[in-house]
Design a protein around this motif. Structure first.
Motif, PDB file in Angstrom:
ATOM      1  N   ILE A 271      -3.508  12.340  -1.025  1.00 27.50           N
ATOM      2  CA  ILE A 271      -2.885  11.286  -0.221  1.00 27.50           C
ATOM      3  C   ILE A 271      -3.687  11.095   1.058  1.00 27.50           C
ATOM      4  O   ILE A 271      -3.881  12.037   1.825  1.00 27.50           O
ATOM      5  CB  ILE A 271      -1.422  11.634   0.136  1.00 27.50           C
TER       6      ILE A 271
ATOM      7  N   ASP B  27       0.819  -1.207   0.000  1.00 23.12           N
ATOM      8  CA  ASP B  27       0.000   0.000   0.000  1.00 23.12           C
ATOM      9  C   ASP B  27       0.855   1.258   0.000  1.00 23.12           C
ATOM     10  O   ASP B  27       0.544   2.242  -0.694  1.00 23.12           O
ATOM     11  CB  ASP B  27      -0.935   0.010   1.220  1.00 23.12           C
TER      12      ASP B  27
ATOM     13  N   GLN C  19      -1.259  17.439 -10.727  1.00 20.07           N
ATOM     14  CA  GLN C  19      -2.584  17.111 -10.220  1.00 20.07           C
ATOM     15  C   GLN C  19      -2.549  17.084  -8.690  1.00 20.07           C
ATOM     16  O   GLN C  19      -1.493  16.954  -8.082  1.00 20.07           O
ATOM     17  CB  GLN C  19      -3.043  15.744 -10.741  1.00 20.07           C
TER      18      GLN C  19
ATOM     19  N   ASN D 128       3.319  10.277  -9.501  1.00 17.25           N
ATOM     20  CA  ASN D 128       2.716  10.421 -10.839  1.00 17.25           C
ATOM     21  C   ASN D 128       1.817  11.650 -10.923  1.00 17.25           C
ATOM     22  O   ASN D 128       1.834  12.389 -11.928  1.00 17.25           O
ATOM     23  CB  ASN D 128       1.912   9.169 -11.193  1.00 17.25           C
ATOM     24  N   ARG D 129       1.014  11.876  -9.859  1.00 15.73           N
ATOM     25  CA  ARG D 129       0.142  13.049  -9.866  1.00 15.73           C
ATOM     26  C   ARG D 129       0.959  14.339  -9.802  1.00 15.73           C
ATOM     27  O   ARG D 129       0.611  15.335 -10.461  1.00 15.73           O
ATOM     28  CB  ARG D 129      -0.836  12.977  -8.688  1.00 15.73           C
TER      29      ARG D 129
ATOM     30  N   ARG E 170       2.201   1.814  -3.384  1.00 16.70           N
ATOM     31  CA  ARG E 170       1.145   2.292  -4.290  1.00 16.70           C
ATOM     32  C   ARG E 170       0.867   3.769  -4.053  1.00 16.70           C
ATOM     33  O   ARG E 170       0.783   4.559  -5.005  1.00 16.70           O
ATOM     34  CB  ARG E 170      -0.122   1.465  -4.072  1.00 16.70           C
ATOM     35  N   LEU E 171       0.743   4.159  -2.783  1.00 17.60           N
ATOM     36  CA  LEU E 171       0.495   5.563  -2.465  1.00 17.60           C
ATOM     37  C   LEU E 171       1.640   6.453  -2.945  1.00 17.60           C
ATOM     38  O   LEU E 171       1.421   7.546  -3.480  1.00 17.60           O
ATOM     39  CB  LEU E 171       0.297   5.729  -0.956  1.00 17.60           C
ATOM     40  N   LYS E 172       2.863   5.979  -2.736  1.00 18.64           N
ATOM     41  CA  LYS E 172       4.034   6.768  -3.163  1.00 18.64           C
ATOM     42  C   LYS E 172       4.052   6.940  -4.681  1.00 18.64           C
ATOM     43  O   LYS E 172       4.250   8.051  -5.196  1.00 18.64           O
ATOM     44  CB  LYS E 172       5.309   6.074  -2.680  1.00 18.64           C
ATOM     45  N   ALA E 173       3.835   5.844  -5.416  1.00 16.02           N
ATOM     46  CA  ALA E 173       3.861   5.915  -6.875  1.00 16.02           C
ATOM     47  C   ALA E 173       2.743   6.816  -7.400  1.00 16.02           C
ATOM     48  O   ALA E 173       2.954   7.627  -8.326  1.00 16.02           O
ATOM     49  CB  ALA E 173       3.727   4.510  -7.459  1.00 16.02           C
ATOM     50  N   THR E 174       1.574   6.715  -6.784  1.00 12.56           N
ATOM     51  CA  THR E 174       0.450   7.567  -7.208  1.00 12.56           C
ATOM     52  C   THR E 174       0.767   9.031  -6.966  1.00 12.56           C
ATOM     53  O   THR E 174       0.507   9.897  -7.829  1.00 12.56           O
ATOM     54  CB  THR E 174      -0.829   7.169  -6.437  1.00 12.56           C
ATOM     55  N   ALA E 175       1.334   9.344  -5.799  1.00  9.37           N
ATOM     56  CA  ALA E 175       1.668  10.733  -5.478  1.00  9.37           C
ATOM     57  C   ALA E 175       2.717  11.279  -6.439  1.00  9.37           C
ATOM     58  O   ALA E 175       2.600  12.418  -6.916  1.00  9.37           O
ATOM     59  CB  ALA E 175       2.167  10.816  -4.036  1.00  9.37           C
TER      60      ALA E 175
END
Length: 200
Positions: free
Chosen positions: A69, A49, A65, A59-60, A52-57
């Protein structure tokens, strides 16, 4: 939190790169058992998790964007990740301490045996020295005792006996008893020299 403050994104990416390099370096130098410990311990839903949170942050942030978080979830996942890393660290430090203790014990045992060997060699040398000294002093004592006996007792008695004999020349033969030191080294040679002087 909807965005990274200035320079924080670069700092976070640098920290992630450093962490990845540290893990790669550890795995490259670790034993099979240490790699297995790491993979078994540093795994689970919390770590997945967090990644996933790190990669999403990241990328955004790259496309400007909102990060969106979930702070509580990230904090829980981060705490679990740190705890698992500390578990790996604690186990490896324990193994390191055990190995160091074993090496220290081995070194101490080797030192004790080495000291015992040196002590045994010294004692053997001392015994040999005493034996050699006694073997040298005993003939010297015999030589000294006989020399004094000849000088003060046997020589005057032998001269008186020869002079009183009807055949002095015959009586003088075999009148000298040799000093009872028959070794071949210097002490024995001195004894034979003393016999020669006595015979004359």
């Amino acid at each position: 939190h909807n965005s990274f403050p200035p320079t924080v994104l670069d700092t976070a990416r640098d920290a992630q790169a450093s962490f990845g390099a540290a893990v790669d370096g550890f795995l490259a130098n670790a034993t099979v058992a240490e790699r297995q410990l790491f993979s078994d311990t540093f795994s689970g839903a919390e770590i997945d998790d967090r990644e996933r949170l790190k990669a999403t942050a990241f990328n955004r942030a790259a496309v400007n964007q909102d990060l969106r978080i979930p702070t509580a979830e990230l904090a829980a996942d981060g705490t679990a990740t740190i705890d698992k890393l500390r578990t790996v660290e604690s186990v490896l430090l324990g193994v390191l301490r055990d190995n160091a203790s074993g090496l220290a014990s081995t070194a101490t045992t080797d030192a004790v045996w080495g000291a015992a060997g040196v002590l045994a060699a010294l004692l053997l040398a001392l015994v040999l020295m005493l034996v050699v000294t006694r073997s040298l002093l005993r003939p010297l004592r015999v030589l000294r005792t006989n020399a004094l006996d000849v000088a003060y007792t046997r020589l005057p008695e032998t001269v008186q006996r020869i002079l009183a004999a009807p055949d002095p020349i015959g009586a003088s033969r075999n009148a000298v008893e040799p000093v009872p030191v028959f070794s071949r080294e210097e002490t024995g040679e001195v004894a034979r020299s003393f016999d020669a002087v006595h015979e004359q």
